[in-house]
Design an enzyme around this catalytic site. Structure first.
Site, mmCIF file in Angstrom:
data_model
loop_
_atom_site.group_PDB
_atom_site.id
_atom_site.type_symbol
_atom_site.label_atom_id
_atom_site.label_comp_id
_atom_site.label_asym_id
_atom_site.label_seq_id
_atom_site.Cartn_x
_atom_site.Cartn_y
_atom_site.Cartn_z
ATOM 1 N N GLY A 3 27.313 0.008 -29.273
ATOM 2 C CA GLY A 3 26.584 0.956 -29.916
ATOM 3 C C GLY A 3 24.964 0.892 -29.401
ATOM 4 O O GLY A 3 24.411 1.703 -28.949
ATOM 5 N N HIS A 4 24.700 -0.567 -29.653
ATOM 6 C CA HIS A 4 23.207 -0.934 -29.577
ATOM 7 C C HIS A 4 23.151 -0.737 -28.058
ATOM 8 O O HIS A 4 21.965 -0.232 -27.461
ATOM 9 C CB HIS A 4 23.302 -2.273 -29.981
ATOM 10 C CG HIS A 4 23.086 -2.714 -31.353
ATOM 11 N ND1 HIS A 4 24.344 -3.206 -32.031
ATOM 12 C CD2 HIS A 4 22.457 -2.277 -32.243
ATOM 13 C CE1 HIS A 4 24.135 -3.437 -33.147
ATOM 14 N NE2 HIS A 4 23.085 -2.697 -33.490
ATOM 15 N N GLY A 31 20.344 -7.118 -34.282
ATOM 16 C CA GLY A 31 21.309 -8.064 -33.771
ATOM 17 C C GLY A 31 22.698 -7.821 -34.046
ATOM 18 O O GLY A 31 23.117 -6.472 -34.344
ATOM 19 N N ALA A 32 23.589 -8.989 -33.734
ATOM 20 C CA ALA A 32 24.999 -8.731 -33.686
ATOM 21 C C ALA A 32 25.477 -7.381 -32.917
ATOM 22 O O ALA A 32 26.042 -6.722 -33.236
ATOM 23 C CB ALA A 32 25.418 -8.497 -35.280
ATOM 24 N N ASP A 82 23.498 6.204 -37.641
ATOM 25 C CA ASP A 82 22.569 6.220 -38.877
ATOM 26 C C ASP A 82 21.712 7.791 -39.164
ATOM 27 O O ASP A 82 20.646 7.345 -38.621
ATOM 28 C CB ASP A 82 21.694 4.837 -38.774
ATOM 29 C CG ASP A 82 22.655 3.682 -38.771
ATOM 30 O OD1 ASP A 82 22.968 3.280 -40.000
ATOM 31 O OD2 ASP A 82 22.705 3.221 -37.915
ATOM 32 N N SER A 126 27.993 -3.351 -36.747
ATOM 33 C CA SER A 126 28.114 -4.847 -36.897
ATOM 34 C C SER A 126 29.012 -5.185 -38.085
ATOM 35 O O SER A 126 29.401 -6.428 -38.346
ATOM 36 C CB SER A 126 26.609 -5.305 -37.004
ATOM 37 O OG SER A 126 25.921 -4.882 -35.848
ATOM 38 N N HIS A 150 26.483 -4.611 -30.176
ATOM 39 C CA HIS A 150 27.746 -4.121 -29.653
ATOM 40 C C HIS A 150 27.434 -2.967 -28.836
ATOM 41 O O HIS A 150 26.277 -2.623 -28.537
ATOM 42 C CB HIS A 150 28.526 -3.786 -31.000
ATOM 43 C CG HIS A 150 27.988 -2.965 -31.990
ATOM 44 N ND1 HIS A 150 27.609 -1.460 -31.707
ATOM 45 C CD2 HIS A 150 27.694 -2.995 -33.359
ATOM 46 C CE1 HIS A 150 26.749 -0.980 -32.781
ATOM 47 N NE2 HIS A 150 27.079 -1.909 -33.774
HETATM 48 P P1 AMP Z 1 21.344 -1.985 -36.518
HETATM 49 O O1 AMP Z 1 21.381 -3.132 -35.888
HETATM 50 O O2 AMP Z 1 22.636 -1.745 -37.405
HETATM 51 O O3 AMP Z 1 20.339 -1.900 -37.446
HETATM 52 O O4 AMP Z 1 21.280 -0.603 -35.525
HETATM 53 C C1 AMP Z 1 20.310 -0.727 -34.552
HETATM 54 C C2 AMP Z 1 20.297 0.429 -33.808
HETATM 55 O O5 AMP Z 1 21.712 0.762 -33.403
HETATM 56 C C3 AMP Z 1 20.201 1.842 -35.074
HETATM 57 O O6 AMP Z 1 19.145 2.670 -34.383
HETATM 58 C C4 AMP Z 1 21.593 2.150 -35.128
HETATM 59 O O7 AMP Z 1 21.574 3.786 -35.322
HETATM 60 C C5 AMP Z 1 22.155 2.029 -33.714
HETATM 61 N N1 AMP Z 1 23.670 1.998 -33.645
HETATM 62 C C6 AMP Z 1 24.410 1.191 -34.598
HETATM 63 N N2 AMP Z 1 25.469 1.367 -34.319
HETATM 64 C C7 AMP Z 1 25.717 2.524 -33.342
HETATM 65 C C8 AMP Z 1 26.939 3.090 -33.013
HETATM 66 N N3 AMP Z 1 28.054 2.932 -33.152
HETATM 67 N N4 AMP Z 1 26.278 4.004 -31.965
HETATM 68 C C9 AMP Z 1 25.168 4.365 -31.713
HETATM 69 N N5 AMP Z 1 24.151 3.776 -31.957
HETATM 70 C C10 AMP Z 1 24.576 2.842 -33.296
#
Ligand code: AMP
Length: 283
Positions: free
Chosen positions: A40-41, A35-36, A155, A191, A38
């Site tokens: 990227g997600h 969640g949260a 990641d 996030s 942006h």
């Molecule tokens: P998280 O919510 O931080 O666990 O991230 C969920 C997914 O979004 C993971 O596969 C992350 O690698 C991906 N993610 C987070 N930030 C970015 C970003 N800036 N660009 C691309 N993918 C991202």
């Protein structure tokens, strides 16, 4: 008008929803998130839309991947905005189980990935992390049975770990990596960027800038050890405390000494005040 995604919180409701929309021959893509959301997600969601007939996004802040001293309690939670964003992106289903649903009474199984998860990068500083990630992602794959799963290159060690696990356990899901989405000044969207003070936010893009400059110098043939030690100093001079800043083999994450040992990926994790940032680039 974008339709609202179906939101499910129990395994039974998830099965019903998946059964309803998964017709014969229809493919499903899963985007696991905490969640949260942006941009990227949303890049992951867009790729999912291109690859599959149906898109499932999971929102689950996974307690198993946080150590007791980390930010589980304060991790940003913006559920209503997340759902509105996912509706605008034509997501079909949001899977958002409670912690007790994910880890029922007596839960006693852990998935442990070696190889890319044990290369002395993130695992050196967050020893609990990949066990928590692999276990929850294995469960998400079992629950949603996706054909595709989208993970961010942001990641990078996580992407390699999940790819390894899916192959090793014959989970029949194709893991797809998506390039990192950045702010205009180069800072990778995260996030956790909301934790940065204005002064820290100004310093933060240095991490990516030094990664890029170091990658260009290595690609041009400068000695890796020299470039990395100068880069280390440049990052710390900007106010970061580095956990690691390393050149590794892009596929195995094993150590490399020369350009010929590649393909090479540069990976870094650094603390800026109380915020820990990670980033990586290809050479
Ligand atoms: P998280 O919510 O931080 O666990 O991230 C969920 C997914 O979004 C993971 O596969 C992350 O690698 C991906 N993610 C987070 N930030 C970015 C970003 N800036 N660009 C691309 N993918 C991202």
């Amino acid at each position: 008008m974008a339709g609202h995604p179906t939101i499910v919180r129990t395994i039974a409701a998830l099965d019903r929803a998946l059964g309803k929309f998964r017709g014969p021959g229809e493919s499903v893509a899963l985007v696991p998130t905490m969640g949260a959301l942006h941009d990227g997600h949303l890049a992951l969601v867009r790729r999912a839309r291109q690859r599959a007939d149906r898109v499932v996004v999971s929102i689950f802040v996974n307690p198993a991947q946080f150590a007791p001293h980390e930010d589980f309690a304060s991790y940003p939670r913006t559920f209503d905005t997340d759902i509105a964003t996912l509706a605008a992106h034509r997501v079909d289903l949001v899977w958002t189980p409670a912690a007790e649903t994910m880890y029922g009474a007596g839960f006693a199984t852990a998935v442990q990935v070696k190889g890319p998860a044990a290369t002395d990068l993130e695992d050196r500083f967050r020893p609990h992390f990949f066990g928590g990630v692999a276990t929850v992602v294995a469960k998400l794959f079992a629950q949603c049975r996706p054909n595709f799963a989208l993970f961010g290159e942001k990641d990078y060690q996580q992407l390699k770990t999940v790819t390894r696990m899916a192959a090793d356990l014959d989970l029949k899901v194709k893991v797809i990596g998506v390039p990192t989405v950045r702010e205009k000044d180069g800072l990778a969207l995260s996030s956790r960027n909301v934790y940065l003070s204005p002064a820290e936010r100004t310093a933060a893009p240095t991490l990516y800038r030094v990664l890029k400059e170091s990658a260009a110098r290595i690609a041009a043939g400068e000695p890796i050890a020299k470039v990395m030690s100068e880069g280390w100093i440049a990052i710390e001079e900007a106010g970061f405390a580095l956990d690691y800043f390393e050149a590794r083999h892009a596929e195995t994450l094993g150590r490399v000494e020369t350009l010929g040992d590649g393909p090479i990926r540069l990976l870094a994790a650094a603390r800026l005040g109380k915020t820990r940032l990670i980033d990586n680039v290809a050479v």
